[in-house]
Design a protein around this motif. Structure first.
Motif, PDB file in Angstrom:
ATOM      1  N   SER A 178       0.975  -1.094  -0.041  1.00 45.13           N
ATOM      2  CA  SER A 178       0.219  -0.010  -0.056  1.00 45.13           C
ATOM      3  C   SER A 178       0.827   1.148  -0.007  1.00 45.13           C
ATOM      4  O   SER A 178       0.410   2.321  -0.426  1.00 45.13           O
ATOM      5  CB  SER A 178      -0.911   0.231   1.158  1.00 45.13           C
ATOM      6  OG  SER A 178      -0.201  -0.037   2.284  1.00 45.13           O
ATOM      7  N   SER A 179       2.135   1.189   0.661  1.00 44.85           N
ATOM      8  CA  SER A 179       2.947   2.483   0.477  1.00 44.85           C
ATOM      9  C   SER A 179       3.865   2.637  -0.633  1.00 44.85           C
ATOM     10  O   SER A 179       4.647   3.490  -0.789  1.00 44.85           O
ATOM     11  CB  SER A 179       3.654   2.565   1.907  1.00 44.85           C
ATOM     12  OG  SER A 179       4.640   1.434   1.901  1.00 44.85           O
ATOM     13  N   SER A 180       3.757   1.363  -1.365  1.00 48.55           N
ATOM     14  CA  SER A 180       4.883   1.336  -2.556  1.00 48.55           C
ATOM     15  C   SER A 180       4.182   1.684  -3.763  1.00 48.55           C
ATOM     16  O   SER A 180       2.887   1.564  -4.046  1.00 48.55           O
ATOM     17  CB  SER A 180       5.465  -0.100  -2.514  1.00 48.55           C
ATOM     18  OG  SER A 180       6.161  -0.263  -1.091  1.00 48.55           O
ATOM     19  N   ASP A 181       4.980   1.654  -4.935  1.00 48.44           N
ATOM     20  CA  ASP A 181       4.802   1.841  -6.330  1.00 48.44           C
ATOM     21  C   ASP A 181       4.699   0.621  -6.990  1.00 48.44           C
ATOM     22  O   ASP A 181       5.909  -0.095  -6.963  1.00 48.44           O
ATOM     23  CB  ASP A 181       5.718   2.808  -6.984  1.00 48.44           C
ATOM     24  CG  ASP A 181       5.546   4.504  -6.713  1.00 48.44           C
ATOM     25  OD1 ASP A 181       4.403   4.800  -5.983  1.00 48.44           O
ATOM     26  OD2 ASP A 181       6.374   5.044  -6.414  1.00 48.44           O
ATOM     27  N   ILE A 182       3.710   0.155  -7.618  1.00 48.20           N
ATOM     28  CA  ILE A 182       3.546  -1.180  -8.193  1.00 48.20           C
ATOM     29  C   ILE A 182       2.888  -1.409  -9.423  1.00 48.20           C
ATOM     30  O   ILE A 182       2.236  -2.279 -10.012  1.00 48.20           O
ATOM     31  CB  ILE A 182       2.826  -2.214  -7.092  1.00 48.20           C
ATOM     32  CG1 ILE A 182       1.374  -1.582  -7.006  1.00 48.20           C
ATOM     33  CG2 ILE A 182       3.748  -2.291  -5.924  1.00 48.20           C
ATOM     34  CD1 ILE A 182       0.425  -2.624  -6.261  1.00 48.20           C
ATOM     35  N   ASN A 183       3.340  -0.188 -10.251  1.00 42.87           N
ATOM     36  CA  ASN A 183       2.657  -0.150 -11.581  1.00 42.87           C
ATOM     37  C   ASN A 183       3.118  -1.152 -12.443  1.00 42.87           C
ATOM     38  O   ASN A 183       4.440  -1.528 -12.486  1.00 42.87           O
ATOM     39  CB  ASN A 183       3.123   1.152 -12.006  1.00 42.87           C
ATOM     40  CG  ASN A 183       2.278   2.633 -11.519  1.00 42.87           C
ATOM     41  OD1 ASN A 183       1.192   2.353 -10.825  1.00 42.87           O
ATOM     42  ND2 ASN A 183       3.153   3.553 -11.313  1.00 42.87           N
ATOM     43  N   ASN A 184       2.263  -1.947 -13.076  1.00 47.61           N
ATOM     44  CA  ASN A 184       2.748  -2.759 -14.146  1.00 47.61           C
ATOM     45  C   ASN A 184       3.464  -4.062 -13.445  1.00 47.61           C
ATOM     46  O   ASN A 184       4.313  -4.600 -14.161  1.00 47.61           O
ATOM     47  CB  ASN A 184       3.286  -2.246 -15.163  1.00 47.61           C
ATOM     48  CG  ASN A 184       3.344  -3.185 -16.625  1.00 47.61           C
ATOM     49  OD1 ASN A 184       2.363  -3.717 -16.934  1.00 47.61           O
ATOM     50  ND2 ASN A 184       4.368  -3.089 -17.328  1.00 47.61           N
ATOM     51  N   ILE A 185       3.033  -4.457 -12.357  1.00 45.93           N
ATOM     52  CA  ILE A 185       3.811  -5.656 -12.038  1.00 45.93           C
ATOM     53  C   ILE A 185       3.228  -6.824 -12.353  1.00 45.93           C
ATOM     54  O   ILE A 185       1.931  -6.870 -12.705  1.00 45.93           O
ATOM     55  CB  ILE A 185       3.959  -5.757 -10.089  1.00 45.93           C
ATOM     56  CG1 ILE A 185       2.494  -5.790  -9.675  1.00 45.93           C
ATOM     57  CG2 ILE A 185       4.599  -4.565  -9.599  1.00 45.93           C
ATOM     58  CD1 ILE A 185       2.465  -6.063  -8.308  1.00 45.93           C
ATOM     59  N   GLY A 186       3.962  -8.072 -12.354  1.00 50.07           N
ATOM     60  CA  GLY A 186       3.325  -9.277 -13.041  1.00 50.07           C
ATOM     61  C   GLY A 186       2.958 -10.110 -11.564  1.00 50.07           C
ATOM     62  O   GLY A 186       4.068 -10.218 -10.845  1.00 50.07           O
ATOM     63  N   VAL A 187       1.986 -10.710 -11.682  1.00 47.96           N
ATOM     64  CA  VAL A 187       1.530 -11.544 -10.544  1.00 47.96           C
ATOM     65  C   VAL A 187       0.949 -12.806 -11.161  1.00 47.96           C
ATOM     66  O   VAL A 187       0.234 -12.801 -12.203  1.00 47.96           O
ATOM     67  CB  VAL A 187       0.777 -10.894  -9.728  1.00 47.96           C
ATOM     68  CG1 VAL A 187       1.181  -9.637  -8.940  1.00 47.96           C
ATOM     69  CG2 VAL A 187      -0.498 -10.388 -10.330  1.00 47.96           C
ATOM     70  N   SER A 188       0.729 -14.002 -10.198  1.00 52.70           N
ATOM     71  CA  SER A 188      -0.141 -15.016 -10.455  1.00 52.70           C
ATOM     72  C   SER A 188      -1.421 -14.913 -10.027  1.00 52.70           C
ATOM     73  O   SER A 188      -1.493 -14.620  -8.758  1.00 52.70           O
ATOM     74  CB  SER A 188       0.678 -16.202 -10.080  1.00 52.70           C
ATOM     75  OG  SER A 188       1.968 -16.341 -10.857  1.00 52.70           O
ATOM     76  N   GLU A 189      -2.359 -14.801 -10.707  1.00 49.09           N
ATOM     77  CA  GLU A 189      -3.889 -14.661 -10.227  1.00 49.09           C
ATOM     78  C   GLU A 189      -4.411 -15.386  -9.364  1.00 49.09           C
ATOM     79  O   GLU A 189      -5.177 -15.051  -8.272  1.00 49.09           O
ATOM     80  CB  GLU A 189      -4.937 -14.687 -11.307  1.00 49.09           C
ATOM     81  CG  GLU A 189      -4.614 -13.533 -12.488  1.00 49.09           C
ATOM     82  CD  GLU A 189      -5.444 -13.548 -13.826  1.00 49.09           C
ATOM     83  OE1 GLU A 189      -6.741 -14.302 -13.506  1.00 49.09           O
ATOM     84  OE2 GLU A 189      -5.291 -12.991 -14.924  1.00 49.09           O
TER      85      GLU A 189
END
Length: 210
Positions: free
Chosen positions: A173-184
């Motif tokens: 919540s306090s970090s920048d995570i634009n366009n990160i890749g995750v496993s749904e």
């Protein structure tokens, strides 16, 4: 998060500029101050209770290494690889460590504070009591990792990958995570800000009708 600090000896011996010390397999109680360590490739060594300050580590490849009670303070780590390593009570303070590789390793009570660690690779590693504080981790890889009390505090994680990594209880919540890749299928329990949640909805292909 409470991170155990490195336990350094009261008096550390200054490095005597003799790289053969790394041939002995056990390095202990040494201070590397404004040193340049280059082109070291070692297996099965232990570095214990040492301080690296204002130093350059370049073209380092350590496999099956144990790093215990170490401080890296204002250091530059270039082309540094720790493979199948154990890192216990380690601090990286104001370091430039872009592209550092710590893979298939265990990190326990490790702090990255105000570092530039963009393009890092932590694949296949396990994290326990690890804090990334105000650290740049853009374009980094946390693929197939295990997290147990990992905290990102005002970190930049844009374009980083977390594929096949369970993100339960991980607070972005306090970090920048634009366009990160995750496993749904591994997103349950993730903690996001309201703005981040909206971006994740788009990431998952969900359309919100206003």
């Amino acid at each position: 998060m409470k991170i155990q600090k490195p336990k350094l000896a009261t008096i550390l011996e200054p490095f005597d500029n003799d790289l053969t010390v790394f041939d002995e397999g056990y390095i202990q109680d040494i201070k590397f101050d404004k040193e340049s360590l280059e082109s070291l490739e070692k297996n099965d060594i232990k570095i214990d209770s040492c301080c690296f300050k204002d130093s350059i580590l370049k073209d380092i490849y350590f496999e099956n290494v144990e790093l215990l009670d170490i401080v890296f303070d204002h250091c530059e780590l270039e082309n540094v690889h720790f493979i199948k390593a154990n890192l216990y009570r380690i601090q990286f303070i104001n370091c430039r460590c872009m592209g550092i590789e710590i893979t298939d390793s265990l990190l326990k009570n490790v702090l990255f504070d105000s570092c530039n660690a963009a393009y890092s690779n932590f694949g296949l590693s396990s994290f326990k009591n690890v804090l990334f504080h105000h650290t740049n981790l853009e374009n980094s890889g946390f693929i197939q990792c295990m997290f147990d009390h990992l905290e990102f505090d005002r970190a930049c994680l844009n374009n980083s990958d977390f594929f096949n990594t369970n993100l339960d209880k991980i607070d972005f919540s306090s970090s920048d995570i634009n366009n990160i890749g995750v496993s749904e299928n591994l997103l349950k329990g993730i903690i996001l800000s309201p703005e981040q949640a909206l971006e994740f909805i788009k990431l998952l292909g969900i359309k919100v009708k206003e």
